[in-house]
Design a protein around this motif. Structure first.
Motif, PDB file in Angstrom:
ATOM      1  N   ALA A 176       0.838  -1.207   0.000  1.00  0.00           N
ATOM      2  CA  ALA A 176       0.000   0.000   0.000  1.00  0.00           C
ATOM      3  C   ALA A 176       0.866   1.248   0.000  1.00  0.00           C
ATOM      4  CB  ALA A 176      -0.917   0.001   1.226  1.00  0.00           C
ATOM      5  N   ALA A 177       0.347   2.291  -0.614  1.00  0.00           N
ATOM      6  CA  ALA A 177       1.080   3.559  -0.662  1.00  0.00           C
ATOM      7  C   ALA A 177       1.248   4.113   0.745  1.00  0.00           C
ATOM      8  CB  ALA A 177       0.323   4.556  -1.537  1.00  0.00           C
ATOM      9  N   GLY A 178       2.413   4.682   1.005  1.00  0.00           N
ATOM     10  CA  GLY A 178       2.681   5.284   2.303  1.00  0.00           C
ATOM     11  C   GLY A 178       3.261   4.334   3.325  1.00  0.00           C
ATOM     12  N   GLN A 179       3.369   3.048   3.013  1.00  0.00           N
ATOM     13  CA  GLN A 179       3.969   2.096   3.944  1.00  0.00           C
ATOM     14  C   GLN A 179       5.483   2.153   3.775  1.00  0.00           C
ATOM     15  OE1 GLN A 179       2.370  -1.820   3.714  1.00  0.00           O
ATOM     16  NE2 GLN A 179       0.298  -1.204   4.226  1.00  0.00           N
ATOM     17  N   LEU A 180       6.138   2.962   4.573  1.00  0.00           N
ATOM     18  CA  LEU A 180       7.573   3.141   4.481  1.00  0.00           C
ATOM     19  C   LEU A 180       8.284   2.172   5.417  1.00  0.00           C
ATOM     20  CD1 LEU A 180       7.720   7.032   4.321  1.00  0.00           C
ATOM     21  CD2 LEU A 180       7.648   5.383   2.450  1.00  0.00           C
ATOM     22  N   PRO A 181       9.584   1.911   5.186  1.00  0.00           N
ATOM     23  CA  PRO A 181      10.306   0.910   5.964  1.00  0.00           C
ATOM     24  C   PRO A 181      10.308   1.132   7.462  1.00  0.00           C
ATOM     25  CG  PRO A 181      11.539   1.469   3.991  1.00  0.00           C
ATOM     26  CD  PRO A 181      10.375   2.410   4.046  1.00  0.00           C
ATOM     27  N   ASP A 182      10.111   2.377   7.946  1.00  0.00           N
ATOM     28  CA  ASP A 182      10.118   2.600   9.380  1.00  0.00           C
ATOM     29  C   ASP A 182       8.725   2.510   9.993  1.00  0.00           C
ATOM     30  OD1 ASP A 182       9.129   4.816   8.162  1.00  0.00           O
ATOM     31  OD2 ASP A 182      10.241   6.269   9.363  1.00  0.00           O
ATOM     32  N   SER A 183       7.716   2.110   9.214  1.00  0.00           N
ATOM     33  CA  SER A 183       6.363   1.983   9.743  1.00  0.00           C
ATOM     34  C   SER A 183       6.099   0.545  10.160  1.00  0.00           C
ATOM     35  CB  SER A 183       5.333   2.406   8.696  1.00  0.00           C
ATOM     36  OG  SER A 183       5.306   1.487   7.620  1.00  0.00           O
ATOM     37  N   ARG A 184       5.200   0.379  11.134  1.00  0.00           N
ATOM     38  CA  ARG A 184       4.887  -0.958  11.625  1.00  0.00           C
ATOM     39  C   ARG A 184       4.156  -1.773  10.565  1.00  0.00           C
ATOM     40  NH1 ARG A 184       0.747  -3.424  14.963  1.00  0.00           N
ATOM     41  NH2 ARG A 184       1.689  -5.124  16.164  1.00  0.00           N
ATOM     42  N   ASP A 185       3.302  -1.126   9.770  1.00  0.00           N
ATOM     43  CA  ASP A 185       2.573  -1.852   8.731  1.00  0.00           C
ATOM     44  C   ASP A 185       3.543  -2.452   7.712  1.00  0.00           C
ATOM     45  OD1 ASP A 185       0.163  -1.317   9.877  1.00  0.00           O
ATOM     46  OD2 ASP A 185      -0.258   0.443   8.646  1.00  0.00           O
ATOM     47  N   PHE A 186       4.569  -1.678   7.366  1.00  0.00           N
ATOM     48  CA  PHE A 186       5.536  -2.193   6.404  1.00  0.00           C
ATOM     49  C   PHE A 186       6.300  -3.378   6.985  1.00  0.00           C
ATOM     50  CE2 PHE A 186       9.721  -2.412   4.438  1.00  0.00           C
ATOM     51  CZ  PHE A 186       9.395  -2.432   3.099  1.00  0.00           C
ATOM     52  N   ARG A 187       6.616  -3.326   8.268  1.00  0.00           N
ATOM     53  CA  ARG A 187       7.340  -4.427   8.893  1.00  0.00           C
ATOM     54  C   ARG A 187       6.504  -5.702   8.886  1.00  0.00           C
ATOM     55  NH1 ARG A 187      10.756  -1.652  13.865  1.00  0.00           N
ATOM     56  NH2 ARG A 187      11.188   0.309  12.808  1.00  0.00           N
ATOM     57  N   LEU A 188       5.221  -5.559   9.198  1.00  0.00           N
ATOM     58  CA  LEU A 188       4.339  -6.727   9.145  1.00  0.00           C
ATOM     59  C   LEU A 188       4.228  -7.255   7.721  1.00  0.00           C
ATOM     60  CD1 LEU A 188       1.458  -5.561  11.513  1.00  0.00           C
ATOM     61  CD2 LEU A 188       3.391  -7.034  12.048  1.00  0.00           C
ATOM     62  N   TRP A 189       4.122  -6.348   6.760  1.00  0.00           N
ATOM     63  CA  TRP A 189       4.014  -6.773   5.361  1.00  0.00           C
ATOM     64  C   TRP A 189       5.267  -7.517   4.931  1.00  0.00           C
ATOM     65  CZ3 TRP A 189       6.497  -6.398   0.774  1.00  0.00           C
ATOM     66  CH2 TRP A 189       5.763  -6.714  -0.376  1.00  0.00           C
ATOM     67  N   MET A 190       6.441  -7.063   5.343  1.00  0.00           N
ATOM     68  CA  MET A 190       7.693  -7.719   4.974  1.00  0.00           C
ATOM     69  C   MET A 190       7.753  -9.143   5.521  1.00  0.00           C
ATOM     70  SD  MET A 190       9.960  -6.188   3.048  1.00  0.00           S
ATOM     71  CE  MET A 190      11.453  -6.986   3.601  1.00  0.00           C
ATOM     72  N   GLU A 191       7.371  -9.324   6.776  1.00  0.00           N
ATOM     73  CA  GLU A 191       7.394 -10.658   7.371  1.00  0.00           C
ATOM     74  C   GLU A 191       6.468 -11.600   6.606  1.00  0.00           C
ATOM     75  OE1 GLU A 191       6.411 -10.312  11.450  1.00  0.00           O
ATOM     76  OE2 GLU A 191       8.204  -9.154  11.977  1.00  0.00           O
ATOM     77  N   ARG A 192       5.306 -11.120   6.237  1.00  0.00           N
ATOM     78  CA  ARG A 192       4.332 -11.966   5.545  1.00  0.00           C
ATOM     79  C   ARG A 192       4.736 -12.218   4.092  1.00  0.00           C
ATOM     80  NH1 ARG A 192      -0.242  -8.328   8.445  1.00  0.00           N
ATOM     81  NH2 ARG A 192      -0.416  -9.537  10.379  1.00  0.00           N
ATOM     82  N   ALA A 193       5.344 -11.214   3.469  1.00  0.00           N
ATOM     83  CA  ALA A 193       5.801 -11.406   2.095  1.00  0.00           C
ATOM     84  C   ALA A 193       6.913 -12.443   2.048  1.00  0.00           C
ATOM     85  CB  ALA A 193       6.283 -10.077   1.514  1.00  0.00           C
ATOM     86  N   ALA A 194       7.815 -12.429   3.040  1.00  0.00           N
ATOM     87  CA  ALA A 194       8.868 -13.439   3.101  1.00  0.00           C
ATOM     88  C   ALA A 194       8.260 -14.821   3.329  1.00  0.00           C
ATOM     89  CB  ALA A 194       9.870 -13.095   4.203  1.00  0.00           C
ATOM     90  N   ALA A 195       7.244 -14.892   4.204  1.00  0.00           N
ATOM     91  CA  ALA A 195       6.570 -16.175   4.433  1.00  0.00           C
ATOM     92  C   ALA A 195       5.906 -16.689   3.159  1.00  0.00           C
ATOM     93  CB  ALA A 195       5.535 -16.027   5.551  1.00  0.00           C
ATOM     94  N   TRP A 196       5.465 -15.776   2.302  1.00  0.00           N
ATOM     95  CA  TRP A 196       4.878 -16.141   1.009  1.00  0.00           C
ATOM     96  C   TRP A 196       5.864 -16.985   0.208  1.00  0.00           C
ATOM     97  CZ3 TRP A 196       0.265 -14.691  -1.584  1.00  0.00           C
ATOM     98  CH2 TRP A 196       0.269 -14.831  -2.964  1.00  0.00           C
ATOM     99  N   PHE A 197       7.156 -16.619   0.272  1.00  0.00           N
ATOM    100  CA  PHE A 197       8.191 -17.359  -0.458  1.00  0.00           C
ATOM    101  C   PHE A 197       8.797 -18.486   0.375  1.00  0.00           C
ATOM    102  CE2 PHE A 197       8.462 -13.101  -2.494  1.00  0.00           C
ATOM    103  CZ  PHE A 197       8.143 -13.501  -3.781  1.00  0.00           C
ATOM    104  N   GLU A 198       8.252 -18.727   1.586  1.00  0.00           N
ATOM    105  CA  GLU A 198       8.740 -19.764   2.490  1.00  0.00           C
ATOM    106  C   GLU A 198      10.189 -19.523   2.895  1.00  0.00           C
ATOM    107  OE1 GLU A 198       7.920 -23.554   0.747  1.00  0.00           O
ATOM    108  OE2 GLU A 198       5.768 -23.387   1.045  1.00  0.00           O
ATOM    109  N   ILE A 199      10.529 -18.257   3.136  1.00  0.00           N
ATOM    110  CA  ILE A 199      11.808 -17.896   3.723  1.00  0.00           C
ATOM    111  C   ILE A 199      11.503 -16.957   4.888  1.00  0.00           C
ATOM    112  CG2 ILE A 199      13.114 -18.177   1.584  1.00  0.00           C
ATOM    113  CD1 ILE A 199      13.053 -15.161   1.244  1.00  0.00           C
ATOM    114  N   GLU A 200      12.533 -16.426   5.526  1.00  0.00           N
ATOM    115  CA  GLU A 200      12.356 -15.513   6.634  1.00  0.00           C
ATOM    116  C   GLU A 200      13.017 -14.182   6.336  1.00  0.00           C
ATOM    117  OE1 GLU A 200      13.686 -17.013  10.364  1.00  0.00           O
ATOM    118  OE2 GLU A 200      11.806 -18.093  10.747  1.00  0.00           O
ATOM    119  N   ALA A 201      12.393 -13.107   6.791  1.00  0.00           N
ATOM    120  CA  ALA A 201      12.980 -11.770   6.719  1.00  0.00           C
ATOM    121  C   ALA A 201      12.990 -11.218   8.135  1.00  0.00           C
ATOM    122  CB  ALA A 201      12.170 -10.866   5.789  1.00  0.00           C
TER     123      ALA A 201
END
Length: 699
Positions: A37-62
């Motif tokens: 989503a627009a506005g989700q920058l790396p220092d935001s909590r939403d972006f951090r949650l999105w990163m963890e889930r996106a990595a899980a999508w590929f079955e790896i860890e971030a």
């Protein structure tokens, strides 16, 4: 930084896939998620949650962690492959660091190399700029110039960044992924092949050197050419010995790190009921066995593996000697006898380990309950059971020592006698050549050395096999898939009026016939504040544990935002439903007060996290505590730090749950230790901060 090396944050999904694939992490073959989503920058909590889930999508860890600006040179090289936050909306993909050069992955898929100093300067430039004027003024006062000024300036700027953090997303394979795949991603099979090849070449050179000197000795004259060849062969062995030793160390460190990581991940996934049943002593025993497994398996496995090559060489030399096939057959028969002694040793080791772990469990339990024993148990009864346990342990130790003597003492030395007996017919034959006899004696000695290495490695491997039985549940638990990757990426929040819904829930303990809970129906809507009361033993805490995901229902349906726990995964469920368990099931970790507050959120904290945590502590009445602590929220607390009262701990647990920003907050007996004034404050804070609330309490 060159523009062609920069990745926009909006393409983080493609960056994760490209970097993981280039680094050999074997991500799942699936289209990259790009619904950032627009506005989700790396220092935001939403972006951090999105990163963890996106990595899980590929079955790896971030994993997100912060590197202190003063430690960039030390820590950055160990973080690859990683995504480095160059600015709030731009990433740099770090593939590897090799000496003074850094390999970066460009958006076009190419790998570019730049100097590590250039990378560090780009990462720290924004944070160093505010300090440059002050540092330059200081250097002007000191009248420094040239190289000395440059070095002093860099050191002072580095020191100024001590409290500044550079955000790094490190990509790695899931701890539960196939162990061989993790080894391959870390290049360990290549190291193993290098070790085996170096050892074979070294051993072959050693045998050739002895053959050369034997030729000279049996010829009855000292030929300078043969002597020079012998010296040259010995000198050639040195680099291969160094390569073999170095490869063995790299393998031990690499495999040991992967094993520890997997066992820790497995320990975090164990069934909570199993942990409660085993107790602290048995869990400590398993931890100790994990350490034993790592040291014995790696050293013993490598030693036994190298001994196999030596046994093959020894058998070949024996076949070429005067003893011929008779010698080889005797050697193989002795190897079969060695296997018998190894099995015998394993059984003794297993019995000894069980006795030792039983004593460990008993000692830890007695240490934990020492005050109760002193006040309740008669002094004459304190050590009776301990004496019986020590006696049984002594007998088991004696059996193990005898088995060890037979294995490590008798087997190698016994082969010398059997080998000499196999050479006796050749000695008695007049036509036996000196070269054949010397070769047979050489093969006998080689077999003795190979057996010594083999039995030493086998003894260590036997201990590893026994230890494996204790830690195998940890290893296998790590492989349990935490599903919810795809769904979690697509549905990051529980929209709708219903936060949590339970239908016909039933829960039964494994060792009981009757269920504790039966036919529970519950619907929690957004904004509800519910109170769950009941007598002790009525199942209130069990229901709370089911709702928060600490226990799995025996039957029934439990949904949060329309998804069950299997779909969301453990992490996704915990993001929606936060819990403050009962006092005796919660813990204050050895760390700062801020870390204990934000452990359910993220660490290092973002810009507004500490302010929000401090505000919640003030609302809960913890301001006097923060005022007494010299370090404030950064004061070390826990087992060896600042001691907290029971009421202060209870409010810390409540603040920890509130700071998770979950859709539903469940508080289990969280107010029982509070006086009326602090209870009133805590209730006001919880009702204000928790959007949806469920409180479990006694009537």
């Amino acid at each position: 930084m060159r523009p062609d090396l920069l990745w926009p944050a909006a393409e983080a999904g493609g960056l994760i896939e490209a970097l993981a694939r280039k680094a050999g992490l074997e991500p799942r073959l699936i289209e990259a998620p790009r619904n950032l989503a627009a506005g989700q920058l790396p220092d935001s909590r939403d972006f951090r949650l999105w990163m963890e889930r996106a990595a899980a999508w590929f079955e790896i860890e971030a994993e997100l962690f912060g590197i202190q600006g003063s430690r960039v040179e030390i820590d950055l090289a160990q973080s690859a492959p990683a995504m480095l936050s160059l600015s709030p909306a731009v990433f740099v993909a770090l593939l590897a660091v090799q000496g003074t050069r850094a390999k970066l992955l460009a958006p076009d898929g190419s790998v570019r190399t730049i100097s590590f100093e250039e990378l560090r300067a780009n990462l720290c430039r924004e944070k160093e700029t505010p300090h440059e004027a002050e540092v330059d003024a200081m250097l002007d006062t000191c009248e420094l110039s040239g190289v000395a000024r440059s070095k002093a300036r860099a050191a002072l700027l580095r020191e100024r960044l001590h409290d500044d953090w550079i955000l790094v997303w490190q990509l790695r394979a899931r701890p539960g992924a196939r162990f061989w795949s993790q080894m391959r991603a870390n290049g360990l099979p290549v190291r193993l092949a290098l070790l085996a090849g170096a050892h074979v070449v070294e051993y072959g050179l050693w045998l050739t050197a002895w053959w050369v000197i034997g030729q000279t000795a049996l010829a009855g004259r000292l030929d300078p050419g043969w002597l020079f060849a012998w010296v040259l062969l010995l000198a050639t062995m040195v680099p291969f010995r160094v390569l073999s030793t170095w490869s063995q160390g790299v393998l031990a460190v690499g495999c040991g790190g992967l094993l520890r990581q997997r066992l820790l991940a497995g320990a975090m996934k164990l069934d909570p009921e199993r942990i409660r049943h085993e107790g602290a002593g048995q869990l400590l025993g398993r931890v100790l066995e994990a350490e034993t497994l790592e040291s014995l398996a790696l050293s013993g496995g490598l030693g036994a593996g190298l001994a196999v090559f030596e046994i093959i060489f020894a058998a070949v030399v024996l076949g070429l000697g005067a003893g011929g096939m008779l010698h080889v057959i005797l050697f193989l028969a002795w190897l079969a006898l060695t296997a018998f002694f190894v099995v015998r040793y394993v059984k003794r080791r297993e019995a000894w380990t069980e006795q030792r772990l039983s004593m460990t469990h008993a000692i830890v339990e007695r240490m934990t309950g020492n005050r109760t024993r002193v006040t309740q148990e008669l002094p004459s009864e304190w050590h009776g059971e301990e004496d019986r346990a020590v006696e049984a342990y002594t007998r088991s130790s004696a059996d193990l020592d005898r088995a060890n003597v037979w294995l490590t003492g008798f087997v190698p030395r016994g082969w010398l006698w059997v080998g000499l007996a196999g050479l006796a017919p050749a000695f008695l034959q007049a036509h036996a050549s000196p070269a054949g006899l010397a070769t047979g004696l050489g093969g006998l000695i080689l077999g003795w050395q190979a057996l010594r290495r083999l039995v030493a490695g086998a003894a260590q491997l036997s201990g590893a096999v026994v230890s494996w039985k204790q830690v195998a549940p940890f290893f296998h638990a790590a492989a349990e898939a935490d599903s919810g990757g795809a769904a979690a990426v697509a549905h990051s929040s529980g929209a709708g009026d219903t936060v949590l819904e339970a239908s016909d829930l039933t829960f039964r303990y494994k060792d009981r016939d009757e269920p504790v809970l039966r036919g529970i129906d519950l619907r929690v809507k957004r904004g509800d504040s519910l109170l769950l009361e009941g007598a002790s033993g009525g199942g209130k805490s069990t229901l709370g544990a089911l709702l928060t995901g600490l226990r799995e229902p025996t039957s029934g349906l439990l949904l949060s935002g329309g998804f069950d726990r299997h779909t969301l995964g453990a992490r996704g469920w915990n993001r929606r439903v936060a819990c403050a368990p009962q006092y005796h099931e919660n813990h204050v970790f050895t760390g700062s007060f801020a870390f204990n507050l934000l452990i359910g959120r993220h660490w290092p904290p973002g810009a507004g996290d500490l302010e929000e945590a401090t505000e919640i502590c003030r609302e809960l009445g913890l301001s006097p505590l923060l005022g007494r602590m010299p370090g404030g929220v950064f004061q070390m607390v826990g087992e060896t730090g600042w001691q907290l009262s029971q009421g202060e701990r209870s409010r810390l647990y409540v603040a920890r749950a509130l700071l998770q920003d979950a859709d539903l907050v469940v508080l289990d007996e969280s107010f029982a230790a509070l006086d009326p004034e602090n209870l009133h404050r805590a209730l006001e804070c919880v009702l204000k901060r928790a959007g949806t609330l469920l409180v479990v309490a006694h009537p």
